[in-house]
Design a protein around this motif. Structure first.
Motif, PDB file in Angstrom:
ATOM      1  N   GLY A 280       0.842  -1.210   0.000  1.00 34.79           N
ATOM      2  CA  GLY A 280       0.000   0.000   0.000  1.00 34.79           C
ATOM      3  C   GLY A 280       0.861   1.238   0.000  1.00 34.79           C
ATOM      4  O   GLY A 280       0.646   2.168   0.777  1.00 34.79           O
ATOM      5  N   TRP A 328      -5.308  -4.476  -2.019  1.00 37.56           N
ATOM      6  CA  TRP A 328      -5.680  -3.162  -1.467  1.00 37.56           C
ATOM      7  C   TRP A 328      -5.927  -3.270   0.039  1.00 37.56           C
ATOM      8  O   TRP A 328      -5.512  -2.435   0.815  1.00 37.56           O
ATOM      9  CB  TRP A 328      -6.955  -2.634  -2.150  1.00 37.56           C
ATOM     10  N   GLY A 331      -2.794  -3.843   1.926  1.00 37.47           N
ATOM     11  CA  GLY A 331      -2.078  -2.569   1.970  1.00 37.47           C
ATOM     12  C   GLY A 331      -2.648  -1.671   3.055  1.00 37.47           C
ATOM     13  O   GLY A 331      -1.915  -1.079   3.848  1.00 37.47           O
ATOM     14  N   LEU A 332      -3.980  -1.605   3.094  1.00 40.61           N
ATOM     15  CA  LEU A 332      -4.638  -0.754   4.094  1.00 40.61           C
ATOM     16  C   LEU A 332      -4.259  -1.221   5.501  1.00 40.61           C
ATOM     17  O   LEU A 332      -3.888  -0.401   6.360  1.00 40.61           O
ATOM     18  CB  LEU A 332      -6.162  -0.832   3.888  1.00 40.61           C
TER      19      LEU A 332
END
Lengths: 480, 348
Positions: A280, A328, A331-332
């Motif tokens: 991320g 995603w 990554g968050l």
């Protein structure tokens, strides 16, 4: 004993259901606040830009210089059209840096042939540690073009190399499959001209699937008929127009899409550039810039421009989309974990007290709570612990309100930029907005949960992103 | 378990919201479609009328009447798009017609509104039509930065002594937006601001002086030389950098001398700017000092010195080639890179 256990399980299921219900009510309530906030912000923005003469900015020698960093990995088929589109962007002081990230195809050769490149002595000021640079080229025809050939190190590494070569006051980081609107940079640079505290700006990214693309430009906007792409159009509109725009008004943006973002070069370099060991890296950099602005002082505003400034191609296959969403979410989780000390920390102002907790409890944990709710609802129905009327209420609260909010986002788009103007597009948009709650959303919950699990297991792979490509000639400088 | 009324209530609210959203979305779409067609038709007719009035120079009452009765937004669109392509007497006639159809009166009223958004619209209209009106001068002191910026844009085409003086004081505007617009407007006024700006620089320091020097740098008049010399010894690095850039824009013998001294400044940004300036001036006399800068500890200075040597032509190229064989690897590498650069990329 059995009765006691059954009663206890029943109680857990019932109470759990109510907790989930209240959670959804709270989340949708907050979304409503964001929607109202974005309405106010959008109105202000539209009034500010009405009849504005942006051409003045174009001819002003005082405009800040911009370096576009375009990472490229095995892009021999698309690189020429992409680069020509970048070189034709409307901005007075522009430098384009293409970083070939260890391409194994003829990317560098194609660039050399088509852009009249000549090799120059490879020396540069390395301010961020990166993989070695193999060669440096300059164009005999385009003075503002720089091409760097480096060993493969991933997108973050390629962007860091680009940062070392960039000379502009601002740097524009772009992603794979991004098409920039001809006046996109003029729109994006506005916040930098209007405030000294701005460290980065992001703009609205739209879905290009289904639209007509010619020579690296979107010439006709259309809503895709492919269900996965169509539902992502709705998702993107919701994320940008009422998510980020709403937070903009509330002073708490911490996300800039990796597809297209503009940063103050010196701030990024002082912060150490992009991190390599996270999936991320875009969000991580923005959050780090924000955090450092509180800790060390200096510019820290992350501005969001609602204008549609760039287009990206979204996955049309479940497999690829699943991988993307999984990444995603990993990554968050990774970024929030790295900066966990900001959580509820008043030292970090609005970001620490409101924005960070929102991302933890709404964005990160939503799939866990949603999955728990759905599973316990199914169990409750199976064991006759909850009745169908409760299930109906649950569904309406969880998804019905969300659909209504999405519908209002479509209206927001329609009254502001109205890029989807035909009846067909409107009908399709609404159709996808209604349909996304019947399966698609539950799938994203699964993918995000998978991402969370992988994060807990320490997985950091990117997964391959397959692109279908635009209509010829294709148009994006991209990576991996 | 759940009250039926509650469930029905929630369902009713959601259905109502959805129906409302669908209704608004599609009705708005239909309105956009119909409105677009109507606007296109009206715009076409209005363009023809306006073109007749502007090109023939004779007043046709019917055309005036047609433009007067136009929808306000269409009227604004047509006048603004025509205004972009006109200058001199053509623009004068356009303003006359705009006055006749009350467009300018309406713009003036907007400028007096209590709402900043309306004042902005009014200022934009008067600005794009190049209308000389004291009401816009007042807006240079508007509480809203966007309005001040718009008024500054208008002022670029109205370079009177009073306006220039007001604009110069606005170089200290706290809002970046207004300051940028003021700098840009002053720049567009051209050499006529040289004297007042030079006087301004004599009496100001700090950020306003820095903003002023950025404008002065784009004009490059010798009138700025005393200020540039003075500020090149300022304590503030960004002021010194601005002064160095100004010296290179002035480009006379004494500024070259001062730039040569600045090659030894303690801050690398000043040294780099001085090297860049000497290259821009093609000041071959400072070739040896620039060659010395190829050994500077800062990469930026070495790079600017290399490019400057390349820019000054044969003497510079000779010094670069000499550096290739020197004992300093950093200087030699930079010289090699600069010599490798194609002509287009080496230009300063």
């Amino acid at each position: 004993m059995n009765d006691l256990l059954t009663a206890a399980v029943n109680q857990i299921l019932i109470k759990g259901q109510f907790v989930v219900l209240v959670y959804f009510l709270a989340v949708n309530g907050w979304y409503l606040v964001l929607l109202v906030s974005s309405l106010v912000e959008m109105r202000r923005h539209m009034l500010l830009i009405a009849d504005e003469s942006r051409h003045l900015l174009l001819s002003s020698t005082l405009s800040p210089s911009i370096s576009i960093i375009a990472p490229a990995f095995n892009e021999e088929a698309t690189i020429e059209a992409s680069l020509r589109a970048l070189l034709a962007l409307q901005y007075p002081s522009l430098e384009v840096i293409v970083v070939s990230d260890g391409s194994k195809d003829r990317t560098v050769e194609v660039l050399t042939e088509r852009f009249d490149l000549v090799p120059v002595k490879t020396i540069y000021q390395q301010r961020v540690v990166t993989k070695p640079v193999r060669a440096l080229y300059r164009s005999a025809t385009y003075p503002s073009l720089v091409v760097v050939d480096k060993e493969n190190g991933g997108k973050a590494d390629a962007l860091n190399v680009g940062l070392s070569f960039a000379l502009g006051e601002l740097v524009c980081a772009m992603d794979a499959d991004t098409l920039i609107e001809p006046d996109g940079l003029q729109r994006m640079v506005r916040p930098f001209l209007f405030g000294t505290d701005v460290v980065a700006t992001g703009g609205t990214i739209r879905v290009v699937n289904g639209s007509e693309v010619k020579f690296g430009r979107v010439v006709k906007t259309r809503v895709p008929v492919n269900p996965l792409a169509g539902m992502q159009v709705v998702e993107y509109l919701r994320a940008f127009l009422f998510g980020r725009l709403g937070w903009n008004r509330l002073g708490g943006n911490i996300i800039i899409s990796g597809a297209f973002g503009l940063f103050r070069r010196e701030s990024v370099l002082s912060a150490g550039g992009y991190l390599h060991d996270t999936v991320g890296e875009d969000m991580e950099l923005v959050l780090r810039l924000k955090r450092f602005s509180y800790e060390r002082g200096g510019p820290g505003t992350i501005a969001f421009v609602p204008d549609p400034v760039a287009w990206t191609e979204v996955p049309e296959s479940m497999k690829v989309l699943g991988r993307q969403r999984d990444r995603w979410h990993r990554g968050l989780a990774d970024v929030l974990w790295r900066h966990r000390r900001m959580l509820f920390n008043p030292r970090y102002g609005v970001t620490g007290v409101f924005v960070f907790p929102y991302y933890v409890f709404v964005e990160l944990l939503a799939p866990v709570i949603e999955a728990a709710g759905l599973i316990s609802l199914a169990l409750g129905l199976a064991f006759h612990v909850v009745d169908w009327s409760f299930a109906g209420l649950f569904y309406l609260t969880a998804y019905g309100l969300g659909t209504a909010l999405t519908a209002f986002t479509l209206i927001l788009e329609d009254v502001s930029f109205h890029r989807y103007d035909s009846f067909r597009d409107r009908a399709l948009l609404f159709w996808w907005a209604l349909l996304e709650n019947l399966g698609y959303r539950q799938l994203t919950v699964y993918w995000r949960l998978r991402g969370l699990l992988k994060f807990l297991l320490g997985r950091k792979d990117w997964g391959a992103m397959e692109r279908k490509g635009f209509q010829k000639p294709v148009g994006a400088v991209g990576t991996h | 378990m759940v009250n039926e009324h509650l469930l029905n209530g929630v369902m009713f609210v959601e259905i109502a919201l959805l129906v409302l959203a669908v209704g608004v979305f599609f009705t708005h779409g239909l309105w956009l479609f119909l409105n677009h067609r109507r606007v296109l038709r009206l715009t076409e007719t209005a363009r023809e009328s306006l073109a007749r009035l502007v090109t023939r120079g004779t007043i046709n009452v019917e055309d005036i009447e047609l433009l007067r009765q136009l929808r306000h937004d269409v009227q604004v669109t047509v006048f603004l798009e025509t205004s972009r392509n006109l200058t001199g007497s053509g623009k004068e006639r356009l303003r006359f017609v705009a006055h006749e159809v009350s467009l300018l009166d309406r713009a003036r009223k907007l400028c007096e509104s209590r709402l900043w958004t309306r004042r902005l619209r009014g200022a934009r209209l008067l600005s794009r039509m190049d209308v000389t009106d004291p009401i816009v001068v007042k807006l240079l002191a508007d509480p809203n930065a966007a309005v001040r910026a718009q008024a500054a844009e208008w002022a670029a085409a109205q370079p009177s002594a009073a306006i220039i003086s007001t604009m110069l004081t606005m170089l200290a505007d706290p809002a970046t937006q207004a300051r940028f617009a003021v700098q840009d407007a002053l720049l567009r006024m051209g050499t006529m601001i040289a004297e007042p700006l030079a006087a301004f620089l004599e009496t100001h320091t700090g950020q306003p002086a820095e903003s002023g020097m950025r404008v002065a740098g784009a004009i490059g008049s010798a009138a700025f030389l005393p200020a540039a010399n003075r500020f090149s010894a300022d304590e503030d690095v960004s002021v010194r950098v601005a002064a160095t850039n100004l010296l290179s824009a002035i480009g006379d013998v004494s500024s070259a001398e001062r730039l040569t001294v600045l090659l030894k400044d303690q801050d690398l940004r000043v040294r780099a700017a001085a090297a860049h300036g000497l290259g821009r001036m093609r000041h071959w006399q400072s070739g040896s000092q620039l060659a010395e800068c190829l050994r500077d500890s800062a990469w930026q200075v070495r790079r600017e010195a290399g490019l400057a040597l390349r820019a000054i032509g044969a003497p510079g190229a000779l010094l670069l080639r000499r550096a290739l064989k020197g004992d300093d690897r950093f200087a030699s590498d930079m010289a090699q890179q600069v010599l490798d650069l194609p002509e287009a990329a080496a230009a300063l």
